[in-house]
Design a protein around this motif. Structure first.
Motif, PDB file in Angstrom:
ATOM      1  N   LEU A  52       0.771  -1.247   0.000  1.00 59.05           N
ATOM      2  CA  LEU A  52       0.000   0.000   0.000  1.00 59.05           C
ATOM      3  C   LEU A  52       0.802   1.298   0.000  1.00 59.05           C
ATOM      4  O   LEU A  52       0.330   2.283  -0.569  1.00 59.05           O
ATOM      5  N   PRO A  53       1.985   1.388   0.624  1.00 57.06           N
ATOM      6  CA  PRO A  53       2.626   2.688   0.801  1.00 57.06           C
ATOM      7  C   PRO A  53       2.737   3.548  -0.447  1.00 57.06           C
ATOM      8  O   PRO A  53       2.498   4.742  -0.405  1.00 57.06           O
ATOM      9  N   HIS A  54       3.091   2.943  -1.576  1.00 50.87           N
ATOM     10  CA  HIS A  54       3.326   3.736  -2.783  1.00 50.87           C
ATOM     11  C   HIS A  54       2.023   4.267  -3.368  1.00 50.87           C
ATOM     12  O   HIS A  54       2.030   5.156  -4.217  1.00 50.87           O
ATOM     13  N   SER A  55       0.895   3.726  -2.919  1.00 47.55           N
ATOM     14  CA  SER A  55      -0.400   4.146  -3.442  1.00 47.55           C
ATOM     15  C   SER A  55      -1.023   5.288  -2.644  1.00 47.55           C
ATOM     16  O   SER A  55      -2.071   5.793  -3.010  1.00 47.55           O
ATOM     17  N   TYR A  84      -5.341  10.125  -0.588  1.00 46.01           N
ATOM     18  CA  TYR A  84      -5.679   9.497  -1.870  1.00 46.01           C
ATOM     19  C   TYR A  84      -5.060   8.109  -1.968  1.00 46.01           C
ATOM     20  O   TYR A  84      -3.891   7.901  -1.605  1.00 46.01           O
ATOM     21  N   VAL A  85      -5.853   7.158  -2.458  1.00 47.75           N
ATOM     22  CA  VAL A  85      -5.378   5.816  -2.799  1.00 47.75           C
ATOM     23  C   VAL A  85      -5.814   5.514  -4.233  1.00 47.75           C
ATOM     24  O   VAL A  85      -6.533   6.306  -4.845  1.00 47.75           O
ATOM     25  N   GLU A  86      -5.368   4.378  -4.763  1.00 49.01           N
ATOM     26  CA  GLU A  86      -5.626   4.102  -6.174  1.00 49.01           C
ATOM     27  C   GLU A  86      -6.828   3.194  -6.421  1.00 49.01           C
ATOM     28  O   GLU A  86      -7.338   3.146  -7.530  1.00 49.01           O
ATOM     29  N   ARG A  87      -7.265   2.449  -5.389  1.00 47.42           N
ATOM     30  CA  ARG A  87      -8.376   1.510  -5.588  1.00 47.42           C
ATOM     31  C   ARG A  87      -9.306   1.517  -4.389  1.00 47.42           C
ATOM     32  O   ARG A  87      -8.895   1.837  -3.269  1.00 47.42           O
ATOM     33  N   SER A  88     -10.545   1.115  -4.600  1.00 43.44           N
ATOM     34  CA  SER A  88     -11.535   1.069  -3.512  1.00 43.44           C
ATOM     35  C   SER A  88     -11.120   0.110  -2.406  1.00 43.44           C
ATOM     36  O   SER A  88     -11.370   0.360  -1.224  1.00 43.44           O
ATOM     37  N   SER A  89     -10.458  -1.000  -2.792  1.00 41.90           N
ATOM     38  CA  SER A  89     -10.006  -1.969  -1.784  1.00 41.90           C
ATOM     39  C   SER A  89      -8.972  -1.337  -0.846  1.00 41.90           C
ATOM     40  O   SER A  89      -8.926  -1.630   0.353  1.00 41.90           O
ATOM     41  N   VAL A 126      -4.794  21.702  17.197  1.00 41.21           N
ATOM     42  CA  VAL A 126      -5.175  21.368  15.822  1.00 41.21           C
ATOM     43  C   VAL A 126      -6.490  20.587  15.800  1.00 41.21           C
ATOM     44  O   VAL A 126      -6.700  19.686  16.619  1.00 41.21           O
ATOM     45  N   TYR A 127      -7.351  20.952  14.856  1.00 41.00           N
ATOM     46  CA  TYR A 127      -8.515  20.136  14.503  1.00 41.00           C
ATOM     47  C   TYR A 127      -8.225  19.591  13.108  1.00 41.00           C
ATOM     48  O   TYR A 127      -7.935  20.354  12.183  1.00 41.00           O
ATOM     49  N   LEU A 128      -8.268  18.267  12.965  1.00 40.28           N
ATOM     50  CA  LEU A 128      -7.902  17.643  11.698  1.00 40.28           C
ATOM     51  C   LEU A 128      -9.090  16.894  11.115  1.00 40.28           C
ATOM     52  O   LEU A 128      -9.656  16.006  11.753  1.00 40.28           O
ATOM     53  N   ASP A 129      -9.462  17.256   9.905  1.00 43.88           N
ATOM     54  CA  ASP A 129     -10.588  16.619   9.205  1.00 43.88           C
ATOM     55  C   ASP A 129     -10.030  15.841   8.014  1.00 43.88           C
ATOM     56  O   ASP A 129      -9.498  16.432   7.072  1.00 43.88           O
ATOM     57  N   LEU A 130     -10.133  14.505   8.080  1.00 40.21           N
ATOM     58  CA  LEU A 130      -9.546  13.647   7.041  1.00 40.21           C
ATOM     59  C   LEU A 130     -10.617  12.905   6.248  1.00 40.21           C
ATOM     60  O   LEU A 130     -11.587  12.402   6.826  1.00 40.21           O
ATOM     61  N   HIS A 131     -10.414  12.832   4.924  1.00 39.50           N
ATOM     62  CA  HIS A 131     -11.273  12.019   4.064  1.00 39.50           C
ATOM     63  C   HIS A 131     -10.382  11.168   3.171  1.00 39.50           C
ATOM     64  O   HIS A 131      -9.313  11.606   2.751  1.00 39.50           O
ATOM     65  N   VAL A 132     -10.834   9.946   2.888  1.00 44.64           N
ATOM     66  CA  VAL A 132     -10.087   9.059   1.993  1.00 44.64           C
ATOM     67  C   VAL A 132     -10.786   9.024   0.643  1.00 44.64           C
ATOM     68  O   VAL A 132     -11.996   8.780   0.574  1.00 44.64           O
ATOM     69  N   ARG A 133     -10.022   9.288  -0.411  1.00 41.64           N
ATOM     70  CA  ARG A 133     -10.599   9.336  -1.751  1.00 41.64           C
ATOM     71  C   ARG A 133      -9.818   8.434  -2.704  1.00 41.64           C
ATOM     72  O   ARG A 133      -8.621   8.193  -2.494  1.00 41.64           O
ATOM     73  N   VAL A 134     -10.489   7.940  -3.732  1.00 41.95           N
ATOM     74  CA  VAL A 134      -9.857   7.087  -4.734  1.00 41.95           C
ATOM     75  C   VAL A 134      -9.523   7.921  -5.967  1.00 41.95           C
ATOM     76  O   VAL A 134     -10.387   8.595  -6.528  1.00 41.95           O
TER      77      VAL A 134
END
Length: 296
Positions: A210-213, A235-240, A272-280
């Motif tokens: 996963l790291p490189h993605s 950001y990642v490259e695939r839904s999995s 700090v307030y940190l708001d994170l989202h994961v996107r493909v």
């Protein structure tokens, strides 16, 4: 601002194959975390400059990605970045881990840098992991590897010989006035450092593939009444892969947020307030348009 005739200032970088200890050593010398680290190879993706201030000198360390066999457009661009940095610095420290034998990758990099104008120093890293007998063997092998101005064994983790290495590198810098203002530890924009700390937290504990993605983009930073609000996308490259980063009932993403928030609070010295989202972003490592958007 120092300008005396004996004052030295200049640029140096550590090179080596991935996971040779370059970023850990950079952080140890600067005395503060400016480069993210991970046991996974190819963690570093940007050139980050750290500035060490001494009474007699200023050493500007440029942390670079590890040179590797590229499998993607991102990999090609990272290698270009490394070579561009090599051509501009005064001193190059070739990092060779003491706990591994010198291999084909080390010989390749040694050959690449041997033609450059910079002074070459061999840095035998991770000496805390080996016996004195093994270290002696490694030092002999390094001596045979190429023509180095100096060979310095060092441990960034224990601090052994770190001061000696700095003395050696400073000794090879040109006489020059100070290059950066007093107190400046890095010229990297704060948002880039924030994104890197989030990426480091996201890398921790994920599967080997996963790291490189993973890439991180800080979309917005707002400061209100002493609280810094940071909105960032992972950001990642695939839904999995998205499912892996988020974890069961968002447990992993919460861990990532907690760790990154603490690191960023240390960086900026405030709440700090940190708001994170994961996107493909499908195959972003191979897509020129997406690479540009993500800062590569």
């Amino acid at each position: 601002m120092q300008t005396s005739g004996d004052y030295r200032a200049g640029f140096a970088c550590f090179v080596g194959r991935p996971n040779a200890g370059k970023s850990t050593l950079t952080n140890a010398i600067i005395g503060q975390k400016i480069a993210i680290t991970s046991p996974k190879p190819q963690t570093t993706r940007h050139t980050i400059r750290g500035v060490l201030h001494r009474e007699d000198s200023q050493l500007v360390l440029v942390d670079t990605p590890g040179l590797h066999r590229p499998r993607t457009l991102l990999g090609e661009r990272l290698n270009d970045l490394v070579r561009a940095t090599w051509s501009e610095v005064d001193v190059i420290g070739l990092c060779l881990p003491a706990d591994e034998e010198i291999g084909r990758g080390d010989r390749f990099i040694s050959g690449e840098i041997s033609e450059l104008k910079a002074t070459l120093v061999a840095v035998v890293t991770k000496i805390d992991l080996v016996s004195k007998a093994t270290l002696a063997e490694r030092l002999l092998a390094v001596h045979r590897l190429g023509a180095f101005a100096d060979i310095v064994p060092v441990s960034a983790v224990s601090g052994e010989q770190v001061g000696t290495l700095v003395d050696v590198m400073v000794g090879h810098l040109p006489k020059s006035p100070q290059l950066y203002p007093d107190g400046m530890l890095t010229d990297e924009p704060e948002q880039v450092l924030m994104a890197e700390l989030i990426r480091e937290a996201a890398l921790d504990g994920v599967r080997d593939e996963l790291p490189h993605s993973i890439a991180v983009l800080v979309e917005e930073v707002l400061t209100e009444e002493g609280l810094t609000k940071i909105y960032a996308d992972i950001y990642v490259e695939r839904s999995s892969q998205k499912a892996i980063v988020i974890g069961h009932q968002a447990s992993r993403l919460k861990e990532v947020g907690t760790r990154a928030r603490r690191e960023i609070e240390d960086l900026i010295g405030g709440r700090v307030y940190l708001d994170l989202h994961v996107r493909v972003a499908k195959d972003w490592q191979r897509d020129p348009k997406q690479l540009r958007r993500l800062g590569f």
